[in-house]
Design an enzyme around this catalytic site. Structure first.
Site, PDB file in Angstrom:
ATOM      1  N   CYS A   1      -0.316   4.106   2.254  1.00 40.80           N
ATOM      2  CA  CYS A   1      -0.031   3.878   3.678  1.00 40.80           C
ATOM      3  C   CYS A   1       1.448   4.104   3.976  1.00 40.80           C
ATOM      4  O   CYS A   1       1.793   4.703   4.986  1.00 40.80           O
ATOM      5  CB  CYS A   1      -0.366   2.442   4.084  1.00 40.80           C
ATOM      6  SG  CYS A   1      -1.894   1.794   3.409  1.00 40.80           S
ATOM      7  N   ASP A   2       2.325   3.596   3.138  1.00 39.70           N
ATOM      8  CA  ASP A   2       3.727   3.471   3.524  1.00 39.70           C
ATOM      9  C   ASP A   2       4.714   4.273   2.680  1.00 39.70           C
ATOM     10  O   ASP A   2       5.897   4.330   3.016  1.00 39.70           O
ATOM     11  CB  ASP A   2       4.140   1.981   3.456  1.00 39.70           C
ATOM     12  CG  ASP A   2       3.332   1.135   4.420  1.00 39.70           C
ATOM     13  OD1 ASP A   2       2.912   1.670   5.454  1.00 39.70           O
ATOM     14  OD2 ASP A   2       3.118  -0.054   4.132  1.00 39.70           O
TER      15      ASP A   2
ATOM     16  N   CYS B   1       0.831  -1.210   0.000  1.00 40.09           N
ATOM     17  CA  CYS B   1       0.000   0.000   0.000  1.00 40.09           C
ATOM     18  C   CYS B   1       0.863   1.257   0.000  1.00 40.09           C
ATOM     19  O   CYS B   1       1.430   1.629   1.033  1.00 40.09           O
ATOM     20  CB  CYS B   1      -0.918  -0.019   1.222  1.00 40.09           C
ATOM     21  SG  CYS B   1      -1.915   1.470   1.370  1.00 40.09           S
TER      22      CYS B   1
END
Ligand code: NAP
Length: 334
Positions: free
Chosen positions: A162-163, A159
């Site tokens: 997200c990261d 993701c």
């Protein structure tokens, strides 16, 4: 603010009683639904799943994440498993009953619905319920190569939203050739020093518009006809071993981050043939969280292949709880 909790107090349940609602799944969607249902005195039973090596474990995909920095309310960030523990404690605080078990079969054909957590061959279900919230999520597909499982959350991610932020000024690889891969690559190029898209064929599957955007980005380059055979690093990702499928030549690509973007699969096998799904197997919802069967609601990634964020899953879990409350109230007033 809309909230539940407007109905008369419900009697305490005994074993064998028909419950108002079961929630299947314990990621952000399922546990948010549980918080709202519990506060409405609907005594939700949350069937959380069982630990496994894949992302369909209790707590969902956040259990495979390290730091979460974009969940509102946590300005310092929070670890994915810690965030899920907070969801769980909050649901239990209001009386949600959470069991660690995997649903093995459901019967959504007639009321009350049947839910099996034990032997699916038993004639009698383990639980009978008036309504069901399906929050079984989706799993990111993975390569299944050595090093991948060990380094997930330590340089390997599925993701970018997200990261990606954690890989500022580092070289990053994205594996895949579809829209997700190119979308992730374009997003990551904001942070990364460079982004290499590794694709197993010469032709990209992604739409022309996504290709055009990626080709125009000076930070993005492509390695075609290459498969990842190993993800390298002890406790932190250091690179990928690639094999050229035309020449058979192997080489190492040094990267600080690797995003696997080869697609997602919804966890919907249990409901096949009982609920309407789209071509990719996601549950179709309409009018909020309603599914094709009255009394069955779905929330989170199991019905959303577009947004796929913890916060959108949590929001849809709230919607499902509100929809269940209205559904049960309408049934009672008949
Ligand atoms: P996808 O279209 O199925 O693409 C998956 C890609 O991963 C393909 O290029 C595939 O290679 C590759 N792949 C699959 N298994 C692999 C493996 N084991 N090893 C190496 N490569 C592998 O999945 P997606 O990109 O996640 O997209 C899913 C759907 O969502 C699509 O309909 C897409 O259009 C849509 N989507 C839209 C947007 C947007 O419009 N903004 C963004 C994301 C996704 P092959 O090409 O060789 O099969």
């Amino acid at each position: 603010m809309t909230d539940l909790g407007t109905r008369a107090a419900r009697p305490v349940l005994s074993a064998g009683d028909i419950r108002d609602v079961a929630v299947i799944g314990s990621g952000p969607a399922g546990l948010t639904a549980a918080v709202y249902l519990a506060r409405a005195d609907l005594h939700p039973l949350v069937i959380a799943g069982e630990p496994s090596s894949t992302s369909d474990q209790p707590g969902g995909q956040l259990m495979l994440t390290t730091e979460v920095e974009n969940f509102p309310g946590f300005p310092e960030g929070v670890l994915g498993p810690d965030l899920m523990e907070r969801f769980r404690v909050q649901a239990e605080r209001f009386g949600a009953e959470i069991v660690t078990a995997k649903v093995s079969r459901v019967d959504l054909g007639s009321q009350p619905f049947g839910v099996w957590t034990d032997d699916p061959g038993h004639a009698e279900p383990d639980h009978r319920v008036r309504s069901v919230i399906i929050a079984t999520g989706a799993r990111a597909l993975t390569l299944g190569v050595p090093g991948e499982a060990k380094l997930t959350g330590h340089g390997v991610s599925t993701c970018a939203t997200c990261d990606g932020f954690f890989f500022r000024d580092q070289p990053i690889a994205v594996v895949g050739g579809g829209d997700s891969a190119l979308e992730e690559a374009t997003f990551l190029s904001r942070f990364a020093s460079s982004v290499v898209v590794v694709h197993r064929r010469r032709q990209l599957r992604a739409s022309k518009i996504m290709q055009g955007r990626a080709f125009a980005d000076p930070k993005i380059s492509f390695v075609y006809d290459a498969v990842v055979t190993e993800i390298l690093g002890d406790d932190k990702l250091t690179g990928l071993r690639l094999v050229d499928i035309v020449t058979g030549e192997a080489r190492e690509l040094a990267v600080g981050g690797c995003f696997i973007a080869i697609g997602h699969a919804p966890n919907t096998d249990l409901f096949a043939g009982q609920l309407k799904m789209d071509g990719a197997g996601y549950i179709r919802t309409l009018d909020g969280s309603s599914t094709s069967v009255a009394g069955v609601f779905a929330c989170g990634d199991v019905q959303d292949h577009v947004y796929r964020q913890a916060i959108t899953a949590a929001g849809s879990g709230c919607m499902a709880a509100l929809d269940v409350d209205r559904y049960l109230a309408a049934q009672e007033s008949r």
